[in-house]
Design a protein around this motif. Sequence first.
Motif, PDB file in Angstrom:
ATOM      1  N   ALA A  31       0.825  -1.216   0.000  1.00 49.09           N
ATOM      2  CA  ALA A  31       0.000   0.000   0.000  1.00 49.09           C
ATOM      3  C   ALA A  31       0.862   1.270   0.000  1.00 49.09           C
ATOM      4  CB  ALA A  31      -0.949  -0.010   1.200  1.00 49.09           C
ATOM      5  N   ILE A  32       2.120   1.148   0.402  1.00 52.88           N
ATOM      6  CA  ILE A  32       3.001   2.332   0.375  1.00 52.88           C
ATOM      7  C   ILE A  32       3.208   2.783  -1.065  1.00 52.88           C
ATOM      8  CG2 ILE A  32       5.365   3.169   0.803  1.00 52.88           C
ATOM      9  CD1 ILE A  32       5.436   1.491   3.314  1.00 52.88           C
ATOM     10  N   TRP A  33       3.399   1.817  -1.965  1.00 47.77           N
ATOM     11  CA  TRP A  33       3.589   2.182  -3.376  1.00 47.77           C
ATOM     12  C   TRP A  33       2.317   2.819  -3.943  1.00 47.77           C
ATOM     13  CZ3 TRP A  33       7.045   3.309  -6.835  1.00 47.77           C
ATOM     14  CH2 TRP A  33       6.691   3.320  -8.193  1.00 47.77           C
ATOM     15  N   ALA A  34       1.180   2.237  -3.614  1.00 51.90           N
ATOM     16  CA  ALA A  34      -0.091   2.779  -4.116  1.00 51.90           C
ATOM     17  C   ALA A  34      -0.292   4.212  -3.611  1.00 51.90           C
ATOM     18  CB  ALA A  34      -1.245   1.880  -3.672  1.00 51.90           C
ATOM     19  N   ALA A  35       0.017   4.444  -2.338  1.00 48.61           N
ATOM     20  CA  ALA A  35      -0.158   5.793  -1.775  1.00 48.61           C
ATOM     21  C   ALA A  35       0.806   6.779  -2.444  1.00 48.61           C
ATOM     22  CB  ALA A  35       0.076   5.761  -0.260  1.00 48.61           C
ATOM     23  N   TYR A  36       2.010   6.312  -2.728  1.00 48.13           N
ATOM     24  CA  TYR A  36       3.003   7.178  -3.395  1.00 48.13           C
ATOM     25  C   TYR A  36       2.524   7.559  -4.800  1.00 48.13           C
ATOM     26  CZ  TYR A  36       6.980   7.883  -6.550  1.00 48.13           C
ATOM     27  OH  TYR A  36       7.797   8.338  -7.544  1.00 48.13           O
ATOM     28  N   THR A  37       1.994   6.588  -5.545  1.00 48.00           N
ATOM     29  CA  THR A  37       1.555   6.903  -6.916  1.00 48.00           C
ATOM     30  C   THR A  37       0.393   7.905  -6.895  1.00 48.00           C
ATOM     31  OG1 THR A  37       0.132   4.969  -7.042  1.00 48.00           O
ATOM     32  CG2 THR A  37       2.349   4.729  -7.949  1.00 48.00           C
ATOM     33  N   THR A  38      -0.419   7.860  -5.875  1.00 44.96           N
ATOM     34  CA  THR A  38      -1.489   8.865  -5.743  1.00 44.96           C
ATOM     35  C   THR A  38      -0.882  10.221  -5.392  1.00 44.96           C
ATOM     36  OG1 THR A  38      -2.951   7.138  -4.930  1.00 44.96           O
ATOM     37  CG2 THR A  38      -3.663   9.405  -4.531  1.00 44.96           C
ATOM     38  N   ALA A  39       0.048  10.210  -4.438  1.00 48.15           N
ATOM     39  CA  ALA A  39       0.626  11.479  -3.958  1.00 48.15           C
ATOM     40  C   ALA A  39       1.419  12.190  -5.046  1.00 48.15           C
ATOM     41  CB  ALA A  39       1.516  11.210  -2.736  1.00 48.15           C
ATOM     42  N   ARG A  40       2.097  11.430  -5.901  1.00 49.43           N
ATOM     43  CA  ARG A  40       2.937  12.095  -6.908  1.00 49.43           C
ATOM     44  C   ARG A  40       2.096  12.701  -8.040  1.00 49.43           C
ATOM     45  NH1 ARG A  40       5.402   6.927 -10.230  1.00 49.43           N
ATOM     46  NH2 ARG A  40       3.375   6.333 -11.027  1.00 49.43           N
ATOM     47  N   ALA A  41       0.820  12.364  -8.065  1.00 47.15           N
ATOM     48  CA  ALA A  41      -0.058  12.937  -9.099  1.00 47.15           C
ATOM     49  C   ALA A  41      -0.589  14.307  -8.695  1.00 47.15           C
ATOM     50  CB  ALA A  41      -1.220  11.981  -9.368  1.00 47.15           C
ATOM     51  N   ALA A  42      -0.203  14.772  -7.506  1.00 49.37           N
ATOM     52  CA  ALA A  42      -0.693  16.076  -7.007  1.00 49.37           C
ATOM     53  C   ALA A  42      -0.213  17.204  -7.930  1.00 49.37           C
ATOM     54  CB  ALA A  42      -0.156  16.298  -5.597  1.00 49.37           C
ATOM     55  N   PRO A  43      -0.961  18.319  -7.996  1.00 50.71           N
ATOM     56  CA  PRO A  43      -0.500  19.455  -8.797  1.00 50.71           C
ATOM     57  C   PRO A  43       0.861  19.939  -8.312  1.00 50.71           C
ATOM     58  CG  PRO A  43      -2.690  19.858  -7.856  1.00 50.71           C
ATOM     59  CD  PRO A  43      -2.195  18.585  -7.276  1.00 50.71           C
ATOM     60  N   ARG A  44       1.665  20.444  -9.244  1.00 50.93           N
ATOM     61  CA  ARG A  44       3.003  20.935  -8.896  1.00 50.93           C
ATOM     62  C   ARG A  44       2.880  22.280  -8.185  1.00 50.93           C
ATOM     63  NH1 ARG A  44       3.158  15.931 -10.425  1.00 50.93           N
ATOM     64  NH2 ARG A  44       5.216  15.260 -11.048  1.00 50.93           N
ATOM     65  N   PRO A  45       3.396  22.396  -6.960  1.00 48.22           N
ATOM     66  CA  PRO A  45       3.289  23.673  -6.226  1.00 48.22           C
ATOM     67  C   PRO A  45       4.331  24.676  -6.713  1.00 48.22           C
ATOM     68  CG  PRO A  45       4.437  22.050  -4.918  1.00 48.22           C
ATOM     69  CD  PRO A  45       4.072  21.350  -6.189  1.00 48.22           C
ATOM     70  N   PRO A  46       4.169  25.961  -6.354  1.00 52.49           N
ATOM     71  CA  PRO A  46       5.197  26.949  -6.689  1.00 52.49           C
ATOM     72  C   PRO A  46       6.537  26.481  -6.115  1.00 52.49           C
ATOM     73  CG  PRO A  46       3.304  27.986  -5.628  1.00 52.49           C
ATOM     74  CD  PRO A  46       3.067  26.517  -5.545  1.00 52.49           C
ATOM     75  N   GLY A  47       7.582  26.703  -6.858  1.00 54.88           N
ATOM     76  CA  GLY A  47       8.909  26.290  -6.386  1.00 54.88           C
ATOM     77  C   GLY A  47       9.339  24.954  -6.967  1.00 54.88           C
ATOM     78  N   TYR A  48       8.392  24.171  -7.437  1.00 59.83           N
ATOM     79  CA  TYR A  48       8.735  22.842  -7.946  1.00 59.83           C
ATOM     80  C   TYR A  48       9.617  22.932  -9.191  1.00 59.83           C
ATOM     81  CZ  TYR A  48       8.247  18.408 -10.429  1.00 59.83           C
ATOM     82  OH  TYR A  48       8.501  17.260 -11.136  1.00 59.83           O
ATOM     83  N   GLU A  49       9.186  23.753 -10.170  1.00 64.88           N
ATOM     84  CA  GLU A  49       9.934  23.816 -11.434  1.00 64.88           C
ATOM     85  C   GLU A  49      11.345  24.344 -11.202  1.00 64.88           C
ATOM     86  OE1 GLU A  49       9.008  22.413 -14.145  1.00 64.88           O
ATOM     87  OE2 GLU A  49       6.904  22.020 -13.628  1.00 64.88           O
ATOM     88  N   ALA A  50      11.479  25.336 -10.299  1.00 65.46           N
ATOM     89  CA  ALA A  50      12.817  25.871 -10.009  1.00 65.46           C
ATOM     90  C   ALA A  50      13.689  24.786  -9.369  1.00 65.46           C
ATOM     91  CB  ALA A  50      12.707  27.076  -9.080  1.00 65.46           C
ATOM     92  N   ALA A  51      13.081  23.958  -8.525  1.00 67.30           N
ATOM     93  CA  ALA A  51      13.855  22.905  -7.849  1.00 67.30           C
ATOM     94  C   ALA A  51      14.379  21.889  -8.858  1.00 67.30           C
ATOM     95  CB  ALA A  51      13.003  22.223  -6.776  1.00 67.30           C
ATOM     96  N   ILE A  52      13.521  21.420  -9.767  1.00 59.75           N
ATOM     97  CA  ILE A  52      13.995  20.364 -10.683  1.00 59.75           C
ATOM     98  C   ILE A  52      14.916  20.942 -11.769  1.00 59.75           C
ATOM     99  CG2 ILE A  52      12.008  18.863 -10.244  1.00 59.75           C
ATOM    100  CD1 ILE A  52      11.017  19.596 -13.077  1.00 59.75           C
ATOM    101  N   ALA A  53      14.836  22.260 -11.963  1.00 60.12           N
ATOM    102  CA  ALA A  53      15.736  22.883 -12.941  1.00 60.12           C
ATOM    103  C   ALA A  53      17.048  23.324 -12.288  1.00 60.12           C
ATOM    104  CB  ALA A  53      15.051  24.076 -13.594  1.00 60.12           C
ATOM    105  N   GLY A  54      17.169  23.142 -10.968  1.00 58.08           N
ATOM    106  CA  GLY A  54      18.390  23.581 -10.284  1.00 58.08           C
ATOM    107  C   GLY A  54      18.509  25.087 -10.270  1.00 58.08           C
ATOM    108  N   ARG A  55      17.397  25.766  -9.937  1.00 60.48           N
ATOM    109  CA  ARG A  55      17.401  27.237  -9.912  1.00 60.48           C
ATOM    110  C   ARG A  55      16.844  27.758  -8.594  1.00 60.48           C
ATOM    111  NH1 ARG A  55      13.742  28.862 -12.839  1.00 60.48           N
ATOM    112  NH2 ARG A  55      13.141  27.196 -14.223  1.00 60.48           N
ATOM    113  N   THR A  56      17.225  27.124  -7.479  1.00 63.02           N
ATOM    114  CA  THR A  56      16.680  27.566  -6.189  1.00 63.02           C
ATOM    115  C   THR A  56      17.541  28.646  -5.554  1.00 63.02           C
ATOM    116  OG1 THR A  56      17.960  25.967  -4.909  1.00 63.02           O
ATOM    117  CG2 THR A  56      15.813  25.220  -5.731  1.00 63.02           C
ATOM    118  N   GLY A  57      18.793  28.761  -5.993  1.00 56.89           N
ATOM    119  CA  GLY A  57      19.728  29.692  -5.347  1.00 56.89           C
ATOM    120  C   GLY A  57      20.548  29.033  -4.255  1.00 56.89           C
TER     121      GLY A  57
END
Length: 379
Positions: free
Chosen positions: A89-115
């Motif tokens: 059930a941990i995997w199932a819960a993770y697959t649900t959680a990762r489908a959440a909308p991307r919050p502000p700050g997410y794109e900068a984090a994955i692009a390596g632009r946090t400062g």
Amino acid sequence: MEPTRAAGLARLAAFAPRMGRAYAATRNHDSGPGARANVSVLSPWVRHRLVLEAELAAAAAPFGGAAEKFVSEVFWRTYFKGFLERHPAIWAAYTTARAAPRPPGYEAAIAGRTGIACFDAWAHELVETGYLHNHARMWFASIWIFTLRLPWALGADFTFRHFADGDPASNTLSWRWVAGLHTRGKHYLARAANISEHTAGRFDPRGELDERAPPLVEDAVFRDEGVPASDARPEGPVRLVLHEDDCLPETLLPAAARLEEVLVLPPQPRGPRPTGTIAHAFAHGALADAAARAGAHFAAPVRQVETLADIDPAGAPLVTAWPTIGPLRDAFDQAHGAGLTVAWLRRPWDSRAWPHAGKGFFALRQAMPALLDAAPCAA
Ligand SMILES: Cc1cc2nc3c(=O)[nH]c(=O)nc-3n(C[C@H](O)[C@H](O)[C@H](O)COP(=O)(O)OP(=O)(O)OC[C@H]3O[C@@H](n4cnc5c(N)ncnc54)[C@H](O)[C@@H]3O)c2cc1C
């Protein structure tokens, strides 16, 4: 990174002399992408079972107790795999959680632009090389969760898609461990002094990190379902479904096994977003290498299939290496629901260890000597 068994074995042989005290003394240092002599960087090969955990343990055996640290790290992989199998059930819960909308700050984090220089460097290194040192993975996850305050499942999705060793169990459960969700209430806080000490002075994020954040909490309780039963190998000729979790079919089946056909399943998508280029290429190459070896070893024709739905259920019985929980298991479960019967064959290494992987790592660690005594090299 050459995704072949030959390259994995060569890397294993080259690293073997360092598996004793040298590894224990220096393994926590991340001196940068060009300076990895202190760790093996074998994980992409081990994750795809181009090289087996048992082979790493056998290479470490001549060092006896001095290699305890190295061997116990190998068992962490086994532990996480067993734990996730027992808590699906941990995997199932993770697959649900990762489908959440991307919050502000997410794109900068994955692009390596946090400062935050260290975090940004690791984000780039991950995408460009498909690898991060273990300590950098811990710092990266910790800064993601506790300083940037981004959802852990989105960070786990990012690293899972880009690691050449991307592994549903080690990745998901390590992120949960950093967050304080695996060992409840015990989280991992990245500290500037620790980063500075272990990165050869490359980074010093003093004043930039939240070093006091509390652990994450969650309401969900994940039940231990126990170790699932493995199928028996059918008598007579079989068809083998070859997949990315186990690229060593020569030792999965006995030498005398009669294979009518080897059916090669492509690597599964690791989530709704694309798999990183390096991770994708490694998994593809590993399967091509395994398919060529399997065809030659068993003198069997090799055929690529697009999905499990392309396989004709009529014909010789189908067998496959145990598809571990993650995208691959999801695909096999779906095919099973659609009427495809496949025998899942588990390696003795996993079957012996997973009974000790229901709670914390300590129980498995205690069992290590007995497990190693029982493990023939090709298990
Ligand atoms: C947030 C986070 C995410 C991670 N995601 C993954 C992942 O997707 N896939 C993956 O294989 N590992 C993952 N790890 C575990 C670990 O970081 C890597 O296995 C290790 O860094 C691989 O480098 P190496 O081969 O040089 O390891 P070495 O230090 O040389 O260790 C030898 C072998 O032991 C195993 N191992 C070592 N450390 C660990 C560990 N902490 N957990 C599990 N196995 C270990 C690996 O098979 C490795 O090849 C993650 C760790 C963290 C903190």
